[in-house]
Design a protein around this motif. Structure first.
Motif, PDB file in Angstrom:
ATOM      1  N   HIS A  86     -46.285  88.022  46.915  1.00 26.20           N
ATOM      2  CA  HIS A  86     -45.165  87.317  46.121  1.00 26.20           C
ATOM      3  C   HIS A  86     -45.537  86.691  44.807  1.00 26.20           C
ATOM      4  O   HIS A  86     -44.692  86.677  43.872  1.00 26.20           O
ATOM      5  CB  HIS A  86     -44.189  86.463  47.064  1.00 26.20           C
ATOM      6  CG  HIS A  86     -42.943  86.141  46.801  1.00 26.20           C
ATOM      7  ND1 HIS A  86     -42.457  84.914  46.563  1.00 26.20           N
ATOM      8  CD2 HIS A  86     -41.916  86.825  46.162  1.00 26.20           C
ATOM      9  CE1 HIS A  86     -41.299  84.832  45.934  1.00 26.20           C
ATOM     10  NE2 HIS A  86     -40.804  86.034  45.950  1.00 26.20           N
ATOM     11  N   ASN A  87     -46.556  85.661  44.994  1.00 22.29           N
ATOM     12  CA  ASN A  87     -46.754  84.985  43.991  1.00 22.29           C
ATOM     13  C   ASN A  87     -47.189  85.820  42.790  1.00 22.29           C
ATOM     14  O   ASN A  87     -46.955  85.214  41.614  1.00 22.29           O
ATOM     15  CB  ASN A  87     -47.697  83.916  44.106  1.00 22.29           C
ATOM     16  CG  ASN A  87     -47.379  82.698  45.002  1.00 22.29           C
ATOM     17  OD1 ASN A  87     -46.275  82.520  44.857  1.00 22.29           O
ATOM     18  ND2 ASN A  87     -48.468  82.225  45.854  1.00 22.29           N
ATOM     19  N   SER A  88     -47.821  86.677  42.954  1.00 15.56           N
ATOM     20  CA  SER A  88     -48.355  87.766  41.893  1.00 15.56           C
ATOM     21  C   SER A  88     -47.345  88.812  41.550  1.00 15.56           C
ATOM     22  O   SER A  88     -47.653  89.686  40.337  1.00 15.56           O
ATOM     23  CB  SER A  88     -49.481  88.652  42.400  1.00 15.56           C
ATOM     24  OG  SER A  88     -50.480  87.738  42.775  1.00 15.56           O
ATOM     25  N   ASP A  89     -46.000  88.714  41.990  1.00 20.00           N
ATOM     26  CA  ASP A  89     -45.061  89.645  41.521  1.00 20.00           C
ATOM     27  C   ASP A  89     -44.830  89.598  40.047  1.00 20.00           C
ATOM     28  O   ASP A  89     -44.658  88.622  39.593  1.00 20.00           O
ATOM     29  CB  ASP A  89     -43.703  89.192  42.355  1.00 20.00           C
ATOM     30  CG  ASP A  89     -42.613  90.271  42.082  1.00 20.00           C
ATOM     31  OD1 ASP A  89     -42.882  90.878  40.949  1.00 20.00           O
ATOM     32  OD2 ASP A  89     -41.839  90.203  42.613  1.00 20.00           O
ATOM     33  N   PRO A  90     -44.925  90.771  39.261  1.00 15.99           N
ATOM     34  CA  PRO A  90     -45.130  90.841  37.899  1.00 15.99           C
ATOM     35  C   PRO A  90     -43.406  90.389  37.316  1.00 15.99           C
ATOM     36  O   PRO A  90     -43.638  89.802  36.221  1.00 15.99           O
ATOM     37  CB  PRO A  90     -45.270  92.160  37.353  1.00 15.99           C
ATOM     38  CG  PRO A  90     -46.001  92.995  38.668  1.00 15.99           C
ATOM     39  CD  PRO A  90     -45.655  92.097  39.797  1.00 15.99           C
ATOM     40  N   VAL A  91     -42.486  90.556  37.965  1.00 17.04           N
ATOM     41  CA  VAL A  91     -41.199  90.109  37.492  1.00 17.04           C
ATOM     42  C   VAL A  91     -41.163  88.609  37.537  1.00 17.04           C
ATOM     43  O   VAL A  91     -40.729  88.123  36.563  1.00 17.04           O
ATOM     44  CB  VAL A  91     -40.315  90.853  38.585  1.00 17.04           C
ATOM     45  CG1 VAL A  91     -38.715  90.121  38.247  1.00 17.04           C
ATOM     46  CG2 VAL A  91     -40.121  92.178  38.519  1.00 17.04           C
TER      47      VAL A  91
ATOM     48  N   ALA B 283     -48.540  81.296  28.752  1.00 12.79           N
ATOM     49  CA  ALA B 283     -49.738  80.647  28.986  1.00 12.79           C
ATOM     50  C   ALA B 283     -49.968  80.240  30.487  1.00 12.79           C
ATOM     51  O   ALA B 283     -50.783  80.646  31.293  1.00 12.79           O
ATOM     52  CB  ALA B 283     -50.128  79.399  28.426  1.00 12.79           C
ATOM     53  N   THR B 284     -48.658  79.946  31.132  1.00 13.69           N
ATOM     54  CA  THR B 284     -48.633  79.678  32.613  1.00 13.69           C
ATOM     55  C   THR B 284     -48.907  81.068  33.173  1.00 13.69           C
ATOM     56  O   THR B 284     -49.568  81.025  34.279  1.00 13.69           O
ATOM     57  CB  THR B 284     -47.247  79.080  32.862  1.00 13.69           C
ATOM     58  OG1 THR B 284     -47.131  77.931  32.135  1.00 13.69           O
ATOM     59  CG2 THR B 284     -47.215  79.105  34.561  1.00 13.69           C
ATOM     60  N   ALA B 285     -48.125  82.107  32.951  1.00 14.19           N
ATOM     61  CA  ALA B 285     -48.325  83.220  33.630  1.00 14.19           C
ATOM     62  C   ALA B 285     -49.736  83.914  33.759  1.00 14.19           C
ATOM     63  O   ALA B 285     -50.454  84.204  34.824  1.00 14.19           O
ATOM     64  CB  ALA B 285     -47.414  84.292  33.235  1.00 14.19           C
TER      65      ALA B 285
ATOM     66  N   ALA C 243     -54.754  84.873  36.711  1.00 12.34           N
ATOM     67  CA  ALA C 243     -56.094  84.542  36.807  1.00 12.34           C
ATOM     68  C   ALA C 243     -56.456  83.890  38.151  1.00 12.34           C
ATOM     69  O   ALA C 243     -57.554  84.182  38.836  1.00 12.34           O
ATOM     70  CB  ALA C 243     -56.896  83.933  35.649  1.00 12.34           C
ATOM     71  N   LYS C 244     -55.835  82.943  38.469  1.00  6.81           N
ATOM     72  CA  LYS C 244     -55.686  82.214  39.685  1.00  6.81           C
ATOM     73  C   LYS C 244     -55.615  83.084  40.823  1.00  6.81           C
ATOM     74  O   LYS C 244     -56.536  83.138  41.792  1.00  6.81           O
ATOM     75  CB  LYS C 244     -55.126  81.100  39.853  1.00  6.81           C
ATOM     76  CG  LYS C 244     -54.986  80.234  41.101  1.00  6.81           C
ATOM     77  CD  LYS C 244     -53.743  79.147  41.087  1.00  6.81           C
ATOM     78  CE  LYS C 244     -53.688  78.528  42.467  1.00  6.81           C
ATOM     79  NZ  LYS C 244     -52.412  77.802  42.557  1.00  6.81           N
ATOM     80  N   TYR C 245     -54.589  84.069  40.917  1.00  3.52           N
ATOM     81  CA  TYR C 245     -54.626  84.680  42.004  1.00  3.52           C
ATOM     82  C   TYR C 245     -55.591  85.868  42.121  1.00  3.52           C
ATOM     83  O   TYR C 245     -55.682  86.209  43.177  1.00  3.52           O
ATOM     84  CB  TYR C 245     -53.140  85.274  42.087  1.00  3.52           C
ATOM     85  CG  TYR C 245     -51.864  84.419  41.883  1.00  3.52           C
ATOM     86  CD1 TYR C 245     -52.109  83.149  42.558  1.00  3.52           C
ATOM     87  CD2 TYR C 245     -50.834  84.329  40.956  1.00  3.52           C
ATOM     88  CE1 TYR C 245     -51.007  82.215  42.842  1.00  3.52           C
ATOM     89  CE2 TYR C 245     -49.818  83.439  41.241  1.00  3.52           C
ATOM     90  CZ  TYR C 245     -49.949  82.324  41.751  1.00  3.52           C
ATOM     91  OH  TYR C 245     -48.935  81.326  41.831  1.00  3.52           O
TER      92      TYR C 245
END
Length: 152
Positions: free
Chosen positions: A117-122, A130-132, A137-139
């Protein structure tokens, strides 16, 4: 779950109350995220104990419920252990966090649903670039440490 424990409807209501008023990085009600994680856990074949942990996975980390509450809650020990494993401690290195998840039976499945869910491209596309990029990268690093190189 048996009669000694909160059922999934009760766990959902409790989690929704705990996160009431909280929003995610996109400004959406946080309940959308916990519902997605619980649903993703169920869709991946998770047990009731794991689905309950999906509802509660961020409740202690986000200071919505205390560790003391979790210890005394009417939940199976498996659920408590998973929620505890998924609760990242302040200043905890990601390697220690992921090692605890891998060492806790049932926790990886719930974390997979969380990462999906956190990595969902939408969801990521709705954030400032920058946040995305930082979160992607974190995920990706988290998936690597957890051995989740394929589909979530």
């Amino acid at each position: 779950m048996d009669d000694r424990y909160l059922n999934l409807t009760e766990v959902e209501a409790l989690a929704r109350r705990a996160h009431e008023g909280q929003v995610d990085k996109n400004g959406h009600p946080y309940a959308e995220h916990i519902a997605a994680v619980a649903g993703g856990t169920a869709a991946r074949g998770g047990s009731e104990a794991q689905i309950a942990a999906g509802w509660l996975h961020d409740s202690v980390e986000d200071d919505r419920l205390s560790r003391e509450w979790l210890a005394g809650a009417a939940l199976p020990e498996e659920t408590k252990a998973i929620v505890d494993a998924l609760t990242r401690r302040p200043e905890e290195p990601v390697e220690e966090y992921t090692a605890r998840i891998l060492a806790t039976p049932g926790a990886l499945l719930v974390k997979r649903a969380d990462l999906a869910h956190n990595s969902d491209p939408v969801r990521l596309a709705a954030l400032p670039p920058a946040t995305a990029e930082r979160l992607a990268a974190k995920y990706a690093r988290m998936r690597e440490l957890l051995g989740l190189t394929g589909a979530l």
